[in-house]
Scaffold this motif. Structure first.
Motif, PDB file in Angstrom:
ATOM      1  N   GLN A 170      20.738  -5.609  20.508  1.00 30.58           N
ATOM      2  CA  GLN A 170      20.757  -5.789  19.055  1.00 30.58           C
ATOM      3  C   GLN A 170      20.378  -4.488  18.364  1.00 30.58           C
ATOM      4  OE1 GLN A 170      18.029  -9.179  18.467  1.00 30.58           O
ATOM      5  NE2 GLN A 170      19.684 -10.099  17.276  1.00 30.58           N
ATOM      6  N   ARG A 171      20.907  -4.325  17.152  1.00 28.79           N
ATOM      7  CA  ARG A 171      20.539  -3.171  16.350  1.00 28.79           C
ATOM      8  C   ARG A 171      19.075  -3.275  15.963  1.00 28.79           C
ATOM      9  NH1 ARG A 171      24.117  -3.032  11.310  1.00 28.79           N
ATOM     10  NH2 ARG A 171      23.481  -5.191  11.362  1.00 28.79           N
ATOM     11  N   CYS A 172      18.421  -2.126  15.909  1.00 31.26           N
ATOM     12  CA  CYS A 172      17.028  -2.114  15.476  1.00 31.26           C
ATOM     13  C   CYS A 172      16.694  -0.736  14.920  1.00 31.26           C
ATOM     14  CB  CYS A 172      16.087  -2.476  16.616  1.00 31.26           C
ATOM     15  SG  CYS A 172      16.054  -1.314  17.981  1.00 31.26           S
ATOM     16  N   LEU A 173      15.610  -0.694  14.190  1.00 35.88           N
ATOM     17  CA  LEU A 173      15.110   0.570  13.661  1.00 35.88           C
ATOM     18  C   LEU A 173      13.901   0.982  14.480  1.00 35.88           C
ATOM     19  CD1 LEU A 173      15.431  -0.305   9.900  1.00 35.88           C
ATOM     20  CD2 LEU A 173      16.806   1.327  11.177  1.00 35.88           C
ATOM     21  N   THR A 174      13.747   2.278  14.657  1.00 30.26           N
ATOM     22  CA  THR A 174      12.609   2.751  15.430  1.00 30.26           C
ATOM     23  C   THR A 174      11.348   2.726  14.575  1.00 30.26           C
ATOM     24  OG1 THR A 174      13.087   5.043  14.860  1.00 30.26           O
ATOM     25  CG2 THR A 174      14.025   4.213  16.913  1.00 30.26           C
ATOM     26  N   VAL A 175      10.273   2.371  15.215  1.00 32.79           N
ATOM     27  CA  VAL A 175       8.952   2.330  14.600  1.00 32.79           C
ATOM     28  C   VAL A 175       8.008   2.960  15.614  1.00 32.79           C
ATOM     29  CG1 VAL A 175       7.121   0.818  13.739  1.00 32.79           C
ATOM     30  CG2 VAL A 175       9.512   0.220  13.346  1.00 32.79           C
ATOM     31  N   PRO A 176       7.164   3.902  15.197  1.00 35.62           N
ATOM     32  CA  PRO A 176       6.236   4.493  16.162  1.00 35.62           C
ATOM     33  C   PRO A 176       5.433   3.427  16.894  1.00 35.62           C
ATOM     34  CG  PRO A 176       6.154   5.677  14.085  1.00 35.62           C
ATOM     35  CD  PRO A 176       7.005   4.460  13.855  1.00 35.62           C
ATOM     36  N   TYR A 177       5.286   3.610  18.195  1.00 39.73           N
ATOM     37  CA  TYR A 177       4.520   2.734  19.090  1.00 39.73           C
ATOM     38  C   TYR A 177       5.213   1.407  19.402  1.00 39.73           C
ATOM     39  CZ  TYR A 177       0.843   5.991  17.690  1.00 39.73           C
ATOM     40  OH  TYR A 177       0.131   7.126  17.419  1.00 39.73           O
ATOM     41  N   VAL A 178       6.424   1.190  18.881  1.00 38.87           N
ATOM     42  CA  VAL A 178       7.157  -0.056  19.129  1.00 38.87           C
ATOM     43  C   VAL A 178       8.419   0.280  19.916  1.00 38.87           C
ATOM     44  CG1 VAL A 178       8.314  -2.053  18.088  1.00 38.87           C
ATOM     45  CG2 VAL A 178       6.287  -1.061  16.990  1.00 38.87           C
ATOM     46  N   LYS A 179       8.569  -0.351  21.080  1.00 38.95           N
ATOM     47  CA  LYS A 179       9.687  -0.051  21.959  1.00 38.95           C
ATOM     48  C   LYS A 179      10.479  -1.321  22.229  1.00 38.95           C
ATOM     49  CE  LYS A 179       9.894   1.373  26.629  1.00 38.95           C
ATOM     50  NZ  LYS A 179       9.207   1.991  27.727  1.00 38.95           N
ATOM     51  N   PRO A 180      11.756  -1.408  21.958  1.00 40.61           N
ATOM     52  CA  PRO A 180      12.654  -0.350  21.526  1.00 40.61           C
ATOM     53  C   PRO A 180      12.623  -0.102  20.011  1.00 40.61           C
ATOM     54  CG  PRO A 180      13.902  -2.369  21.780  1.00 40.61           C
ATOM     55  CD  PRO A 180      12.478  -2.676  22.182  1.00 40.61           C
ATOM     56  N   GLY A 181      12.037  -0.977  19.251  1.00 44.16           N
ATOM     57  CA  GLY A 181      12.020  -0.922  17.787  1.00 44.16           C
ATOM     58  C   GLY A 181      12.087  -2.357  17.306  1.00 44.16           C
ATOM     59  N   GLY A 182      12.475  -2.566  16.081  1.00 44.26           N
ATOM     60  CA  GLY A 182      12.558  -3.923  15.577  1.00 44.26           C
ATOM     61  C   GLY A 182      13.335  -4.003  14.284  1.00 44.26           C
ATOM     62  N   GLU A 183      13.549  -5.227  13.854  1.00 43.97           N
ATOM     63  CA  GLU A 183      14.143  -5.461  12.544  1.00 43.97           C
ATOM     64  C   GLU A 183      12.995  -5.449  11.543  1.00 43.97           C
ATOM     65  OE1 GLU A 183      16.302  -8.972   9.975  1.00 43.97           O
ATOM     66  OE2 GLU A 183      16.135  -9.224  12.142  1.00 43.97           O
ATOM     67  N   ILE A 184      13.040  -4.536  10.604  1.00 49.88           N
ATOM     68  CA  ILE A 184      11.946  -4.382   9.645  1.00 49.88           C
ATOM     69  C   ILE A 184      12.112  -5.393   8.512  1.00 49.88           C
ATOM     70  CG2 ILE A 184      10.838  -2.833   7.996  1.00 49.88           C
ATOM     71  CD1 ILE A 184      11.680  -0.511   9.874  1.00 49.88           C
ATOM     72  N   LEU A 185      11.118  -6.266   8.384  1.00 53.10           N
ATOM     73  CA  LEU A 185      11.104  -7.237   7.296  1.00 53.10           C
ATOM     74  C   LEU A 185      10.273  -6.717   6.134  1.00 53.10           C
ATOM     75  CD1 LEU A 185      10.541 -10.473   9.421  1.00 53.10           C
ATOM     76  CD2 LEU A 185      12.710  -9.447   8.694  1.00 53.10           C
ATOM     77  N   LEU A 186       9.259  -5.923   6.443  1.00 48.06           N
ATOM     78  CA  LEU A 186       8.380  -5.341   5.426  1.00 48.06           C
ATOM     79  C   LEU A 186       7.828  -4.050   6.002  1.00 48.06           C
ATOM     80  CD1 LEU A 186       5.676  -7.011   3.292  1.00 48.06           C
ATOM     81  CD2 LEU A 186       5.008  -5.184   4.831  1.00 48.06           C
ATOM     82  N   ARG A 187       7.787  -3.014   5.185  1.00 49.26           N
ATOM     83  CA  ARG A 187       7.198  -1.735   5.604  1.00 49.26           C
ATOM     84  C   ARG A 187       6.572  -1.109   4.373  1.00 49.26           C
ATOM     85  NH1 ARG A 187       9.875   2.984   9.131  1.00 49.26           N
ATOM     86  NH2 ARG A 187       8.405   2.213  10.665  1.00 49.26           N
ATOM     87  N   LEU A 188       5.251  -1.049   4.368  1.00 42.68           N
ATOM     88  CA  LEU A 188       4.538  -0.469   3.232  1.00 42.68           C
ATOM     89  C   LEU A 188       3.442   0.451   3.724  1.00 42.68           C
ATOM     90  CD1 LEU A 188       4.246  -3.659   1.009  1.00 42.68           C
ATOM     91  CD2 LEU A 188       5.633  -1.648   0.520  1.00 42.68           C
ATOM     92  N   SER A 189       3.163   1.461   2.926  1.00 47.69           N
ATOM     93  CA  SER A 189       2.072   2.367   3.269  1.00 47.69           C
ATOM     94  C   SER A 189       1.214   2.618   2.041  1.00 47.69           C
ATOM     95  CB  SER A 189       2.619   3.680   3.836  1.00 47.69           C
ATOM     96  OG  SER A 189       3.467   4.301   2.917  1.00 47.69           O
ATOM     97  N   GLY A 190       0.011   3.096   2.285  1.00 48.65           N
ATOM     98  CA  GLY A 190      -0.976   3.283   1.227  1.00 48.65           C
ATOM     99  C   GLY A 190      -1.940   2.108   1.267  1.00 48.65           C
ATOM    100  N   TRP A 191      -3.233   2.394   1.265  1.00 48.64           N
ATOM    101  CA  TRP A 191      -4.212   1.345   1.481  1.00 48.64           C
ATOM    102  C   TRP A 191      -4.107   0.198   0.477  1.00 48.64           C
ATOM    103  CZ3 TRP A 191      -6.365  -1.410   4.713  1.00 48.64           C
ATOM    104  CH2 TRP A 191      -7.400  -2.279   4.378  1.00 48.64           C
ATOM    105  N   GLN A 192      -3.853   0.478  -0.804  1.00 48.53           N
ATOM    106  CA  GLN A 192      -3.785  -0.609  -1.791  1.00 48.53           C
ATOM    107  C   GLN A 192      -2.688  -1.607  -1.447  1.00 48.53           C
ATOM    108  OE1 GLN A 192      -3.467   1.468  -5.549  1.00 48.53           O
ATOM    109  NE2 GLN A 192      -5.655   1.194  -5.925  1.00 48.53           N
ATOM    110  N   LYS A 193      -1.531  -1.126  -1.042  1.00 51.40           N
ATOM    111  CA  LYS A 193      -0.419  -2.018  -0.702  1.00 51.40           C
ATOM    112  C   LYS A 193      -0.678  -2.739   0.620  1.00 51.40           C
ATOM    113  CE  LYS A 193       2.882   0.460  -3.473  1.00 51.40           C
ATOM    114  NZ  LYS A 193       4.061   1.280  -3.537  1.00 51.40           N
ATOM    115  N   VAL A 194      -1.227  -2.015   1.599  1.00 49.28           N
ATOM    116  CA  VAL A 194      -1.550  -2.645   2.882  1.00 49.28           C
ATOM    117  C   VAL A 194      -2.585  -3.744   2.674  1.00 49.28           C
ATOM    118  CG1 VAL A 194      -2.623  -2.269   5.144  1.00 49.28           C
ATOM    119  CG2 VAL A 194      -0.942  -0.624   4.261  1.00 49.28           C
TER     120      VAL A 194
END
Length: 154
Positions: A73-97
């Motif tokens: 299946q198609r997937c996007l790479t994410v650090p520390y995740v092998k092979p990757g995954g389907e991203i449902l949510l991706r946020l950065s910055g402590w307030q959003k996390v």
């Protein structure tokens, strides 16, 4: 090649914390006293939180809610995740996390496992928080509609 999605979690006190916030772990392997590899079955949803600091404070604060993929299946790479995954949510910055973690807590307070939440809801949360807006709360009625939709689509 395994059909499982593997996530390396790491904990170095006051420096690095990579952890799973929710998800159904099907296999766990300890690499050393600081690192483990957790595995998820295809189609399962999990939250991966990453935090890193240096002598001056936090430098990375990120949360990814991913769906594990099947081989091929198609997937996007994410650090520390092998092979990757389907991203449902991706946020950065402590307030959003922190806000996502509060949303996860609210879902659990309803008696719902966040891993069972409608994937569309995680997309909605990502989109709203990305533009500094409040997402709609996840409700029992929304969850029942999602479960019904899953039964009908099978």
């Amino acid at each position: 090649m395994s059909n499982l999605t593997e996530v390396e979690v790491l904990w170095l006190e006051k420096r690095i914390e990579n952890r799973i916030r929710f998800g159904r772990i099907v296999k766990e392997r300890k690499l050393d006293r600081h690192r483990r590899v957790l595995s998820f079955a295809p189609g399962s949803v999990f939250a991966f939180v990453r935090w890193t600091s240096n002598d001056f404070g936090t430098i990375i604060s990120r949360i990814d809610i991913l769906r594990a993929v099947a081989p091929g299946q198609r997937c996007l790479t994410v650090p520390y995740v092998k092979p990757g995954g389907e991203i449902l949510l991706r946020l950065s910055g402590w307030q959003k996390v922190e806000r996502v973690l509060q949303i996860v807590d609210a879902i659990e307070a309803l008696g719902i496992d966040p891993a069972d939440v409608a994937p569309d809801h995680w997309h909605h949360v990502h989109n709203r928080l990305s533009v500094n807006e409040n997402p709609r709360p996840y409700t029992q009625a929304r969850h029942q509609a999602w479960l019904h939709r899953q039964r009908v689509m099978r």
